[in-house]
Design a protein around this motif. Structure first.
Motif, PDB file in Angstrom:
ATOM      1  N   ALA A   1      38.567  -4.929  22.576  1.00 56.30           N
ATOM      2  CA  ALA A   1      39.184  -5.940  21.717  1.00 56.30           C
ATOM      3  C   ALA A   1      38.093  -6.580  20.871  1.00 56.30           C
ATOM      4  O   ALA A   1      37.069  -7.033  21.401  1.00 56.30           O
ATOM      5  CB  ALA A   1      39.863  -6.999  22.576  1.00 56.30           C
ATOM      6  N   HIS A   2      38.284  -6.616  19.598  1.00 50.17           N
ATOM      7  CA  HIS A   2      37.371  -7.263  18.656  1.00 50.17           C
ATOM      8  C   HIS A   2      35.954  -6.691  18.712  1.00 50.17           C
ATOM      9  O   HIS A   2      34.998  -7.336  18.326  1.00 50.17           O
ATOM     10  CB  HIS A   2      37.292  -8.779  18.907  1.00 50.17           C
ATOM     11  N   ALA A   3      35.812  -5.472  19.222  1.00 47.45           N
ATOM     12  CA  ALA A   3      34.480  -4.900  19.386  1.00 47.45           C
ATOM     13  C   ALA A   3      34.154  -3.903  18.285  1.00 47.45           C
ATOM     14  O   ALA A   3      33.014  -3.471  18.169  1.00 47.45           O
ATOM     15  CB  ALA A   3      34.373  -4.212  20.740  1.00 47.45           C
ATOM     16  N   GLY A   4      35.148  -3.526  17.503  1.00 46.72           N
ATOM     17  CA  GLY A   4      34.871  -2.524  16.489  1.00 46.72           C
ATOM     18  C   GLY A   4      36.118  -2.195  15.707  1.00 46.72           C
ATOM     19  O   GLY A   4      37.000  -3.029  15.574  1.00 46.72           O
ATOM     20  N   TYR A   5      36.196  -0.964  15.219  1.00 42.50           N
ATOM     21  CA  TYR A   5      37.323  -0.615  14.361  1.00 42.50           C
ATOM     22  C   TYR A   5      37.714   0.858  14.554  1.00 42.50           C
ATOM     23  O   TYR A   5      36.903   1.679  14.976  1.00 42.50           O
ATOM     24  CB  TYR A   5      36.997  -0.910  12.889  1.00 42.50           C
ATOM     25  N   VAL A   6      38.976   1.096  14.210  1.00 37.52           N
ATOM     26  CA  VAL A   6      39.534   2.441  14.365  1.00 37.52           C
ATOM     27  C   VAL A   6      39.130   3.277  13.153  1.00 37.52           C
ATOM     28  O   VAL A   6      39.197   2.807  12.015  1.00 37.52           O
ATOM     29  CB  VAL A   6      41.076   2.353  14.453  1.00 37.52           C
ATOM     30  N   VAL A   7      38.712   4.507  13.392  1.00 41.65           N
ATOM     31  CA  VAL A   7      38.469   5.459  12.305  1.00 41.65           C
ATOM     32  C   VAL A   7      39.357   6.677  12.560  1.00 41.65           C
ATOM     33  O   VAL A   7      40.008   6.758  13.609  1.00 41.65           O
ATOM     34  CB  VAL A   7      36.977   5.872  12.226  1.00 41.65           C
TER      35      VAL A   7
ATOM     36  N   ARG B   1      45.883  -0.777  12.450  1.00 43.00           N
ATOM     37  CA  ARG B   1      45.500   0.588  12.838  1.00 43.00           C
ATOM     38  C   ARG B   1      45.258   0.635  14.325  1.00 43.00           C
ATOM     39  O   ARG B   1      44.513  -0.176  14.871  1.00 43.00           O
ATOM     40  CB  ARG B   1      44.218   1.007  12.117  1.00 43.00           C
ATOM     41  N   ARG B   2      45.884   1.556  15.011  1.00 42.93           N
ATOM     42  CA  ARG B   2      45.726   1.717  16.454  1.00 42.93           C
ATOM     43  C   ARG B   2      45.124   3.079  16.749  1.00 42.93           C
ATOM     44  O   ARG B   2      45.160   3.978  15.910  1.00 42.93           O
ATOM     45  CB  ARG B   2      47.082   1.627  17.161  1.00 42.93           C
ATOM     46  N   THR B   3      44.634   3.199  17.955  1.00 46.91           N
ATOM     47  CA  THR B   3      44.148   4.497  18.414  1.00 46.91           C
ATOM     48  C   THR B   3      44.508   4.656  19.889  1.00 46.91           C
ATOM     49  O   THR B   3      44.556   3.666  20.625  1.00 46.91           O
ATOM     50  CB  THR B   3      42.620   4.609  18.241  1.00 46.91           C
ATOM     51  N   GLY B   4      44.740   5.899  20.278  1.00 47.20           N
ATOM     52  CA  GLY B   4      44.987   6.183  21.687  1.00 47.20           C
ATOM     53  C   GLY B   4      43.704   6.574  22.415  1.00 47.20           C
ATOM     54  O   GLY B   4      43.735   6.917  23.595  1.00 47.20           O
ATOM     55  N   TRP B   5      42.567   6.486  21.720  1.00 50.27           N
ATOM     56  CA  TRP B   5      41.304   6.938  22.323  1.00 50.27           C
ATOM     57  C   TRP B   5      40.718   5.915  23.287  1.00 50.27           C
ATOM     58  O   TRP B   5      39.904   6.267  24.140  1.00 50.27           O
ATOM     59  CB  TRP B   5      40.262   7.206  21.226  1.00 50.27           C
ATOM     60  N   VAL B   6      41.033   4.653  23.066  1.00 47.24           N
ATOM     61  CA  VAL B   6      40.481   3.606  23.940  1.00 47.24           C
ATOM     62  C   VAL B   6      41.648   2.725  24.405  1.00 47.24           C
ATOM     63  O   VAL B   6      42.657   2.631  23.715  1.00 47.24           O
ATOM     64  CB  VAL B   6      39.424   2.737  23.213  1.00 47.24           C
ATOM     65  N   PRO B   7      41.511   2.079  25.575  1.00 45.05           N
ATOM     66  CA  PRO B   7      42.631   1.270  26.059  1.00 45.05           C
ATOM     67  C   PRO B   7      42.820   0.017  25.227  1.00 45.05           C
ATOM     68  O   PRO B   7      41.853  -0.607  24.799  1.00 45.05           O
ATOM     69  CB  PRO B   7      42.238   0.924  27.496  1.00 45.05           C
ATOM     70  N   THR B   8      44.083  -0.363  25.021  1.00 43.61           N
ATOM     71  CA  THR B   8      44.398  -1.592  24.296  1.00 43.61           C
ATOM     72  C   THR B   8      44.445  -2.777  25.267  1.00 43.61           C
ATOM     73  O   THR B   8      43.860  -3.819  25.013  1.00 43.61           O
ATOM     74  CB  THR B   8      45.769  -1.457  23.592  1.00 43.61           C
ATOM     75  N   PHE B   9      45.161  -2.600  26.376  1.00 41.65           N
ATOM     76  CA  PHE B   9      45.291  -3.676  27.358  1.00 41.65           C
ATOM     77  C   PHE B   9      44.750  -3.220  28.706  1.00 41.65           C
ATOM     78  O   PHE B   9      44.759  -2.024  29.008  1.00 41.65           O
ATOM     79  CB  PHE B   9      46.770  -4.054  27.578  1.00 41.65           C
ATOM     80  N   THR B  10      44.347  -4.199  29.515  1.00 40.02           N
ATOM     81  CA  THR B  10      44.062  -3.913  30.914  1.00 40.02           C
ATOM     82  C   THR B  10      44.782  -4.959  31.758  1.00 40.02           C
ATOM     83  O   THR B  10      44.989  -6.094  31.314  1.00 40.02           O
ATOM     84  CB  THR B  10      42.544  -3.846  31.187  1.00 40.02           C
ATOM     85  N   PHE B  11      45.181  -4.547  32.956  1.00 44.85           N
ATOM     86  CA  PHE B  11      45.973  -5.399  33.841  1.00 44.85           C
ATOM     87  C   PHE B  11      45.351  -5.360  35.235  1.00 44.85           C
ATOM     88  O   PHE B  11      44.815  -4.325  35.639  1.00 44.85           O
ATOM     89  CB  PHE B  11      47.406  -4.862  33.973  1.00 44.85           C
ATOM     90  N   PHE B  12      45.442  -6.485  35.946  1.00 42.65           N
ATOM     91  CA  PHE B  12      45.136  -6.421  37.372  1.00 42.65           C
ATOM     92  C   PHE B  12      46.054  -7.345  38.151  1.00 42.65           C
ATOM     93  O   PHE B  12      46.619  -8.296  37.598  1.00 42.65           O
ATOM     94  CB  PHE B  12      43.650  -6.660  37.675  1.00 42.65           C
ATOM     95  N   VAL B  13      46.222  -6.990  39.429  1.00 45.83           N
ATOM     96  CA  VAL B  13      47.112  -7.747  40.308  1.00 45.83           C
ATOM     97  C   VAL B  13      46.296  -8.251  41.482  1.00 45.83           C
ATOM     98  O   VAL B  13      45.473  -7.519  42.041  1.00 45.83           O
ATOM     99  CB  VAL B  13      48.260  -6.840  40.832  1.00 45.83           C
ATOM    100  N   GLY B  14      46.517  -9.527  41.820  1.00 45.88           N
ATOM    101  CA  GLY B  14      45.885 -10.105  42.999  1.00 45.88           C
ATOM    102  C   GLY B  14      46.948 -10.569  43.970  1.00 45.88           C
ATOM    103  O   GLY B  14      48.048 -10.939  43.561  1.00 45.88           O
ATOM    104  N   GLU B  15      46.610 -10.542  45.252  1.00 42.57           N
ATOM    105  CA  GLU B  15      47.538 -11.070  46.254  1.00 42.57           C
ATOM    106  C   GLU B  15      46.832 -12.133  47.072  1.00 42.57           C
ATOM    107  O   GLU B  15      45.633 -12.046  47.323  1.00 42.57           O
ATOM    108  CB  GLU B  15      48.074  -9.937  47.118  1.00 42.57           C
TER     109      GLU B  15
END
Ligand SMILES: C[S@@+](CC[C@H](N)C(=O)[O-])C[C@H]1O[C@@H](n2cnc3c(N)ncnc32)[C@H](O)[C@@H]1O
Length: 221
Positions: free
Chosen positions: A112-118, A192-206
């Motif tokens: 996120a906000h680290a670069g741009y899609v080519v 512009r989107r790309t499927g090369w890098v993840p857009t979101f990440t998720f985690f679950v805590g208990e």
């Protein structure tokens, strides 16, 4: 696109549960979920999109709810905007019932906000190895200015562990470009989107009954 179905899936069945959407923004969560009790909070007074949803104005680093109040706390795209990550995760732990869960969604910290899609990939043009504050940041070029706290993924996980969470699931979500091209054409979006890098990440805590964690006793009861 990838956010809502993944959050809903990670939250799981809620018909008998009390759910808090912490940092609810537009309040979309309770259009998707119908828990026994629905609570939402944000820094600004949250909008109510459905009757019965209880809304309060809260700073997630110092919430007014009693301890052990919620079965599930959801924090979707919020923790990147919070300077005090450790206190936020401790507050989530405090207000969650023993046996309850936390679902966190983040824009992927490394992309996120680290670069741009080519055309043939994704170019990183910012140093993602170190923590940074990106100030005067506008969400979608509209909401803000805000400060975005860039942290490495491990910072989120280690702070969650320190707050007492038992981490049980991790998920990186990538755009399916075939599906996205149709979605973008329908909405005339220019992002512009790309499927090369993840857009979101998720985690679950208990929060296990035998884990005391680092929750404060300020609101004990
Ligand atoms: C990008 S929006 C995400 C909103 C929503 N959860 C979603 O998934 O679309 C981030 C939200 O976090 C809220 N927020 C940021 N810092 C907060 C804090 N310390 N306490 C409560 N809410 C906060 C903002 O007001 C904003 O509504």
């Amino acid at each position: 696109m990838g956010l809502i179905p993944n959050v809903v899936n990670l939250v799981g069945p809620v018909s008998t549960k009390c759910v808090l959407d912490a940092g609810c923004g537009t309040g979309w969560l309770f259009e998707e979920l119908d828990p026994a009790e629905a609570w939402q909070c944000d820094l600004a007074p949250p909008p109510t999109r459905r009757p019965g949803v209880k809304s309060t104005r809260e700073d997630i680093t110092n919430m007014s709810y009693p301890s052990d109040r919620f079965d599930v706390v959801v924090s979707s795209l919020v923790l990147m905007w919070v300077s005090d990550l450790a206190t936020s995760l401790r507050e989530f732990h405090r207000v969650t019932k023993p046996g309850g869960r936390l679902v966190v969604a983040l824009v992927h910290p490394y992309f996120a906000h680290a670069g741009y899609v080519v055309d043939d990939g994704f170019v990183i043009n910012r140093d993602v190895s170190r923590e940074q504050e990106l100030s005067d940041y506008l969400i979608s070029g509209i909401v803000g200015p805000l400060t975005y706290y860039h942290r490495r993924p491990e910072t989120y996980y280690n702070e969650a562990l320190r707050a007492g969470w038992q981490l049980t699931q991790f998920l990186d979500w990538f755009v399916d470009m075939e599906h996205y091209e149709q979605f973008a054409a329908d909405r005339r979006t220019t992002t512009r989107r790309t499927g090369w890098v993840p857009t979101f990440t998720f985690f679950v805590g208990e929060k296990y009954p035998d884990k005391v964690g680092a929750s404060g006793s300020r609101h004990a009861g």
